[in-house]
Design a protein around this motif. Sequence first.
Motif, PDB file in Angstrom:
ATOM      1  N   ILE A 283       0.835  -1.204   0.000  1.00  0.00           N
ATOM      2  CA  ILE A 283       0.000   0.000   0.000  1.00  0.00           C
ATOM      3  C   ILE A 283       0.872   1.257   0.000  1.00  0.00           C
ATOM      4  CG2 ILE A 283      -1.778   1.284   1.270  1.00  0.00           C
ATOM      5  CD1 ILE A 283      -2.684  -1.424   2.437  1.00  0.00           C
TER       6      ILE A 283
ATOM      7  N   ALA B 141      -8.268   4.532  -3.182  1.00  0.00           N
ATOM      8  CA  ALA B 141      -8.690   3.223  -2.652  1.00  0.00           C
ATOM      9  C   ALA B 141      -9.082   2.291  -3.804  1.00  0.00           C
ATOM     10  CB  ALA B 141      -9.845   3.397  -1.683  1.00  0.00           C
ATOM     11  N   ALA B 142      -9.795   2.865  -4.794  1.00  0.00           N
ATOM     12  CA  ALA B 142     -10.211   2.046  -5.941  1.00  0.00           C
ATOM     13  C   ALA B 142      -8.994   1.653  -6.778  1.00  0.00           C
ATOM     14  CB  ALA B 142     -11.211   2.821  -6.787  1.00  0.00           C
TER      15      ALA B 142
ATOM     16  N   ILE C 202      -5.945   1.309  -5.770  1.00  0.00           N
ATOM     17  CA  ILE C 202      -5.139   0.314  -5.047  1.00  0.00           C
ATOM     18  C   ILE C 202      -5.849  -1.030  -5.000  1.00  0.00           C
ATOM     19  CG2 ILE C 202      -4.327  -0.229  -2.696  1.00  0.00           C
ATOM     20  CD1 ILE C 202      -3.123   2.662  -2.830  1.00  0.00           C
ATOM     21  N   ALA C 203      -7.175  -1.029  -5.026  1.00  0.00           N
ATOM     22  CA  ALA C 203      -7.889  -2.309  -5.112  1.00  0.00           C
ATOM     23  C   ALA C 203      -7.520  -3.016  -6.418  1.00  0.00           C
ATOM     24  CB  ALA C 203      -9.387  -2.075  -5.031  1.00  0.00           C
TER      25      ALA C 203
ATOM     26  N   SER D 136      -3.878  -4.042  -6.301  1.00  0.00           N
ATOM     27  CA  SER D 136      -3.711  -5.151  -5.363  1.00  0.00           C
ATOM     28  C   SER D 136      -4.095  -6.475  -6.021  1.00  0.00           C
ATOM     29  CB  SER D 136      -4.574  -4.905  -4.124  1.00  0.00           C
ATOM     30  OG  SER D 136      -4.496  -5.972  -3.241  1.00  0.00           O
TER      31      SER D 136
ATOM     32  N   THR E 224      -7.537  -7.954  -1.328  1.00  0.00           N
ATOM     33  CA  THR E 224      -7.817  -6.730  -2.084  1.00  0.00           C
ATOM     34  C   THR E 224      -8.739  -5.807  -1.289  1.00  0.00           C
ATOM     35  OG1 THR E 224      -7.538  -7.908  -4.153  1.00  0.00           O
ATOM     36  CG2 THR E 224      -8.814  -5.879  -4.253  1.00  0.00           C
TER      37      THR E 224
ATOM     38  N   ASN F 126      -6.782  -4.394   1.737  1.00  0.00           N
ATOM     39  CA  ASN F 126      -5.799  -3.391   1.294  1.00  0.00           C
ATOM     40  C   ASN F 126      -6.469  -2.074   0.927  1.00  0.00           C
ATOM     41  OD1 ASN F 126      -3.591  -5.007   1.635  1.00  0.00           O
ATOM     42  ND2 ASN F 126      -3.410  -5.609  -0.494  1.00  0.00           N
ATOM     43  N   SER F 127      -7.601  -2.160   0.218  1.00  0.00           N
ATOM     44  CA  SER F 127      -8.234  -0.908  -0.211  1.00  0.00           C
ATOM     45  C   SER F 127      -8.835  -0.154   0.977  1.00  0.00           C
ATOM     46  CB  SER F 127      -9.277  -1.154  -1.306  1.00  0.00           C
ATOM     47  OG  SER F 127     -10.187  -2.093  -0.870  1.00  0.00           O
TER      48      SER F 127
ATOM     49  N   THR G 125      -6.064   1.627   2.650  1.00  0.00           N
ATOM     50  CA  THR G 125      -5.490   2.682   1.803  1.00  0.00           C
ATOM     51  C   THR G 125      -5.914   4.075   2.273  1.00  0.00           C
ATOM     52  OG1 THR G 125      -5.391   1.266  -0.107  1.00  0.00           O
ATOM     53  CG2 THR G 125      -5.459   3.611  -0.540  1.00  0.00           C
TER      54      THR G 125
ATOM     55  N   TYR H 299      -3.170   6.708   2.778  1.00  0.00           N
ATOM     56  CA  TYR H 299      -3.083   7.778   1.775  1.00  0.00           C
ATOM     57  C   TYR H 299      -3.156   9.140   2.467  1.00  0.00           C
ATOM     58  CZ  TYR H 299      -3.993  10.348  -2.550  1.00  0.00           C
ATOM     59  OH  TYR H 299      -3.907  11.211  -3.603  1.00  0.00           O
TER      60      TYR H 299
END
Lengths: 277, 176
Positions: free
Chosen positions: B43, B106-107, B109-110, B113, B145, B148-149, B152, B156
């Motif tokens: 992340i 977030a999207a 990184i999804a 991921s 996933t 992780n999101s 984030t 972030y």
Amino acid sequence: MEEHQRWRSFFVGLLVLVLLAIMFVTARPRDSLTPVERAFRDVLAPVEAALATATHRVRMTVDEWQMWRDVREENRRLRRELMALRAERQRLQEAQRENIFLRSVLGLARETDHSLLPAAVVARPISNWWSHITINRGRRDGVQARMPVLAQGGVVGYVYSVSERTADVLLLLDPKSALGAIVNRTSDPLVVEGVASLEGRVHARALVAEADLQEGDEIVTSGLSQIFPRGLPVGRIAEVIDTPPGRAAEAWVAPAVDFARLEAVAVLLASDGAESD
Amino acid sequence: MTPYNWLMRLGGVLLALVGVLVVQTGVLSHLPLAGARPNLPFIVVAVIGLLRGSPVGLGIGLLMGFLSDLRGGVLVGMQTVLLGLVGLAGGWTATKVFRDNLLVPAAIIAILSAVYELLYIAVANAFGLGLPWDIGVLQVVVPTTVYNSLLTIPVYWCCLRLLGRVRQEAPTISFF
């Protein structure tokens, strides 16, 4: 400018080649770590241990807080008394658990002529694909690769790499893990393999076509793997898998150990007369 | 920048990355959600790529990957390559999308991921480590996933406060 670009491409290409070579070399099973890996792990181990202990305490506190809230909602009148009883009971349970574990450890040590070295789990892997843990015992404590690791309940896995102060333990759940076992009821031989799954179950495959597997059957180590002594609990059959006629039986096994909450383990050290790898 | 300053800065970056690694192995790896553990190094690399662009993302990814490999890499070198690519991809994505809403990173990184985890299976299998695609995608890629999101958003926000954004005006943050 063009020359700069050429040099950059050259270095990127070289880096990729070097990394591919390292990956190729480390893809094979290895018992020992490089000196750089060993030193890095030993330096990080105390910090990781402190953080892991703090995390466990916070988690325990959160769990206890949730329990306390449920009790309050259920019976406000008995809250104070219940809290006192719960604290008392928790202390007793902890002592009882410790007692059972120590008794089993003592019994096991007598049975197998091995000694057990208690250890704490200090780190877990970054990736979800692998199931290994790092413990706070290493070469200086007498830990060597391929030594079995146990916890209250049964087999945890075995040591696969060691640094001076830490050791990495490959759990039963890891896809690279496989151990010889038998069904306690029938003595049918099995291979128990880890699966890359988050469900916490392992896969068992019978080694004889006529094996009889039933839900609830206890699985123990067979003693044929050269790592684990015979008779250590591995788990119980949770689900028998339908297989075509003529194919050996298969099943999902629920491990005897709760891997999600593993905090303390014991390394089964080689007996005085045993050969080491 | 003098060599001394440059070395001090590199030392600071390395120390911060080791800190991220220790938080992952000592804290987050002990807090699974539905069995899945989040991947903080991933992340952080992706977020730095998003905030600072491809070259910095690539550099941080390579460093973080190398440290991860040293700490407990099953296949030494794989994290270096994959996290380097994540930093590069994060920086490239930053030039294509509007990031002032916290849900956008977030999207992103999804998606990154999921791609990272799938690449992980592919590379591991190319070196004979035998990870299952079917069970892996359902039981590892999807929950990881999601976790992780979710993580984030705070990461972030923290990175944005610490690093700011290069070559752009100060960003505004909103959830909508």
